[in-house]
Design a protein around this motif. Structure first.
Motif, PDB file in Angstrom:
ATOM      1  N   VAL A 159       1.089  -0.902   0.391  1.00  0.00           N
ATOM      2  CA  VAL A 159       0.126  -0.218   0.129  1.00  0.00           C
ATOM      3  C   VAL A 159       0.396   1.395  -0.275  1.00  0.00           C
ATOM      4  N   THR A 174      -4.001   6.152  -2.800  1.00  0.00           N
ATOM      5  CA  THR A 174      -3.629   5.291  -1.954  1.00  0.00           C
ATOM      6  C   THR A 174      -3.967   4.084  -2.946  1.00  0.00           C
ATOM      7  N   LEU A 176      -3.471   0.052  -4.483  1.00  0.00           N
ATOM      8  CA  LEU A 176      -3.048  -1.347  -3.758  1.00  0.00           C
ATOM      9  C   LEU A 176      -2.436  -1.965  -4.790  1.00  0.00           C
ATOM     10  N   LEU A 206      -9.530   6.065   5.609  1.00  0.00           N
ATOM     11  CA  LEU A 206      -9.124   4.822   4.509  1.00  0.00           C
ATOM     12  C   LEU A 206      -8.854   4.146   5.473  1.00  0.00           C
ATOM     13  N   ASP A 207      -9.155   2.813   5.362  1.00  0.00           N
ATOM     14  CA  ASP A 207      -8.626   1.407   7.064  1.00  0.00           C
ATOM     15  C   ASP A 207      -8.328   0.330   5.880  1.00  0.00           C
ATOM     16  N   ILE A 208      -7.803  -0.810   5.991  1.00  0.00           N
ATOM     17  CA  ILE A 208      -7.658  -1.506   4.773  1.00  0.00           C
ATOM     18  C   ILE A 208      -7.445  -2.728   5.446  1.00  0.00           C
ATOM     19  N   ARG A 209      -8.097  -3.987   5.477  1.00  0.00           N
ATOM     20  CA  ARG A 209      -8.028  -5.079   6.189  1.00  0.00           C
ATOM     21  C   ARG A 209      -8.051  -6.241   5.528  1.00  0.00           C
ATOM     22  N   ARG A 210      -7.395  -7.348   5.279  1.00  0.00           N
ATOM     23  CA  ARG A 210      -7.644  -8.996   4.933  1.00  0.00           C
ATOM     24  C   ARG A 210      -9.057  -9.860   5.402  1.00  0.00           C
ATOM     25  N   ILE A 219     -10.060  -8.345   0.079  1.00  0.00           N
ATOM     26  CA  ILE A 219      -9.094  -7.269   0.370  1.00  0.00           C
ATOM     27  C   ILE A 219     -10.419  -6.317   0.306  1.00  0.00           C
ATOM     28  N   ARG A 220     -10.694  -5.870   2.338  1.00  0.00           N
ATOM     29  CA  ARG A 220     -11.750  -4.879   2.310  1.00  0.00           C
ATOM     30  C   ARG A 220     -11.097  -3.291   2.661  1.00  0.00           C
ATOM     31  N   ALA A 221     -11.574  -2.833   2.092  1.00  0.00           N
ATOM     32  CA  ALA A 221     -11.502  -1.229   2.231  1.00  0.00           C
ATOM     33  C   ALA A 221     -12.513   0.141   2.312  1.00  0.00           C
ATOM     34  N   THR A 251     -14.956  -4.403  -1.603  1.00  0.00           N
ATOM     35  CA  THR A 251     -14.565  -5.453  -1.410  1.00  0.00           C
ATOM     36  C   THR A 251     -13.515  -6.184  -2.456  1.00  0.00           C
TER      37      THR A 251
END
Length: 279
Positions: A159, A174, A176, A206-210, A219-221, A251
């Motif tokens: 990122v 941002t 990815l 912005l929050d990015i998680r697996r 990948i959820r943003a 997602t």
């Protein structure tokens, strides 16, 4: 040509990178050029930078370096081939350990954006430069949290974020970037905007998680927008947005047939267009 290359090498060897930020939350580091790479006694970060710097300095080479965002983003190279700072992130691609450097070469020659090179190295034996791409979408580019997400067989997700600011607005793009098959591939870009006026302040975070899917993790943003009123008087007649909070979530899921991540909606494209009307 040789004078330019010598200048680059001398500058590179003299540069110290900026202090690391939020090291406890990010697997990125800002080492010195003289530091050893991966515990090896015979390899320094300066050795890796030397594999990239001549390409940037050589006539025409920087212009041929691809931009991760495509042809419309590609520039003619930096104003001066001087390394200003770099950040290092260990990563994995195809089950192999790799090293990724984000190299800041300052401003681009023909645009308002910077020139920031993401470079991938194999450091298992004789160091090799495997891939490199310009990832600057704005004036300043750095890694952004979570920096690196292992997403399974597809490789790691990196990122980066490009930004600039003025007195009342802060712009961010941002990126990815998937590291798979020893090559960088863009998954998506996400545009966010902070703005304020005499009667309100609005932020977008912005929050990015697996996710938990396997063998390729989702990948959820999520962008969380918060608008708050201020106590300042405002008599310019401009419309004042209502205070409140909203979330915009997308997602990305691995498509086995396409061999890439695909977004489940165009919500971020809609957000980008909306933000453009506020510039």
């Amino acid at each position: 040509m040789m004078v330019v290359l010598l200048r680059v090498v001398l500058v590179v060897l003299a540069v110290l990178s900026a202090p690391a930020g939020r090291a406890s939350a990010q697997p990125a580091a800002s080492p010195d050029l003289a530091d050893r790479v991966g515990g090896r006694e015979d390899l320094t970060f300066a050795d890796l930078v030397r594999l990239v710097a001549p390409r940037i300095a050589a006539s025409g080479e920087a212009a041929r370096l691809r931009h991760i965002g495509g042809e419309e983003w590609r520039s003619a190279g930096p104003e001066a081939a001087e390394l200003r700072a770099f950040t290092a992130v260990p990563a994995r691609s195809g089950g192999s350990d790799r090293m990724v450097l984000l190299l800041d070469f300052g401003e681009a020659r023909d645009s308002a954006a910077g020139f920031a090179v993401l470079a991938l190295f194999d450091i298992a034996g004789e160091p090799r430069l495997l891939d490199a791409a310009d990832v600057a979408f704005d004036r300043r580019t750095s890694f952004a949290g979570p920096v690196r997400l292992p997403v399974g067989e597809a490789g790691d997700l990196l990122v980066t974020r490009s930004t600039h600011f003025n007195s009342s607005q802060g712009y961010a793009m941002t990126a990815l970037i998937l590291l798979g098959g020893d090559r960088f591939e863009l998954v998506d870009t996400i545009s966010t905007l902070d703005d304020r006026a005499c009667a309100f302040k609005r932020t977008q975070r912005l929050d990015i998680r697996r996710g938990t899917a396997a063998p390729f993790a989702d990948i959820r943003a999520t962008v969380t927008e918060r608008t708050a009123g201020t106590a300042e008087p405002c008599d310019d007649g401009a419309a004042v947005p209502e205070p409140g909070t909203r979330t915009i979530a997308v997602t990305y899921r691995w498509d086995a047939a396409e061999r890439r991540y695909i977004a489940d909606s165009d919500a971020f494209a809609v957000l980008a267009r909306e933000n453009e009307t506020r510039f």
